[in-house]
Design a protein around this motif. Sequence first.
Motif, PDB file in Angstrom:
ATOM      1  N   ILE A  41     141.052 -52.582  66.360  1.00 25.32           N
ATOM      2  CA  ILE A  41     141.407 -52.210  67.726  1.00 25.32           C
ATOM      3  C   ILE A  41     142.642 -51.321  67.668  1.00 25.32           C
ATOM      4  O   ILE A  41     143.644 -51.660  67.041  1.00 25.32           O
ATOM      5  N   TYR A  53     139.694 -52.675  75.147  1.00 24.74           N
ATOM      6  CA  TYR A  53     140.168 -52.382  73.801  1.00 24.74           C
ATOM      7  C   TYR A  53     139.665 -51.002  73.395  1.00 24.74           C
ATOM      8  O   TYR A  53     138.503 -50.668  73.637  1.00 24.74           O
ATOM      9  N   ALA A  55     138.287 -49.505  70.618  1.00 27.00           N
ATOM     10  CA  ALA A  55     137.681 -50.076  69.419  1.00 27.00           C
ATOM     11  C   ALA A  55     137.174 -48.994  68.473  1.00 27.00           C
ATOM     12  O   ALA A  55     136.580 -48.010  68.907  1.00 27.00           O
TER      13      ALA A  55
END
Length: 76
Positions: A41, A53, A55
Amino acid sequence: MRAIILSLVIFAAGCSSLVEQQTPVCDAVAMIGGQHTTVHIYGVRSVANQTQYKAGYPFNWRWVSRGNFVSSTCQK
């Protein structure tokens, strides 16, 4: 031909510094294909009272909902 190849190599080397290198701020675990997969993350934010997040792979460095993950080490 050599000049073209050499100029392409120099151009590519010069552009490589333009790609931003980031360090993950935490890790999260997602269930992908029936298996737990650890995802790095790179950012945490709140949008409309929803935690998102940023990601990495396999989410392609996009902002995704916290609900996509079964657990995380992220604080927020």
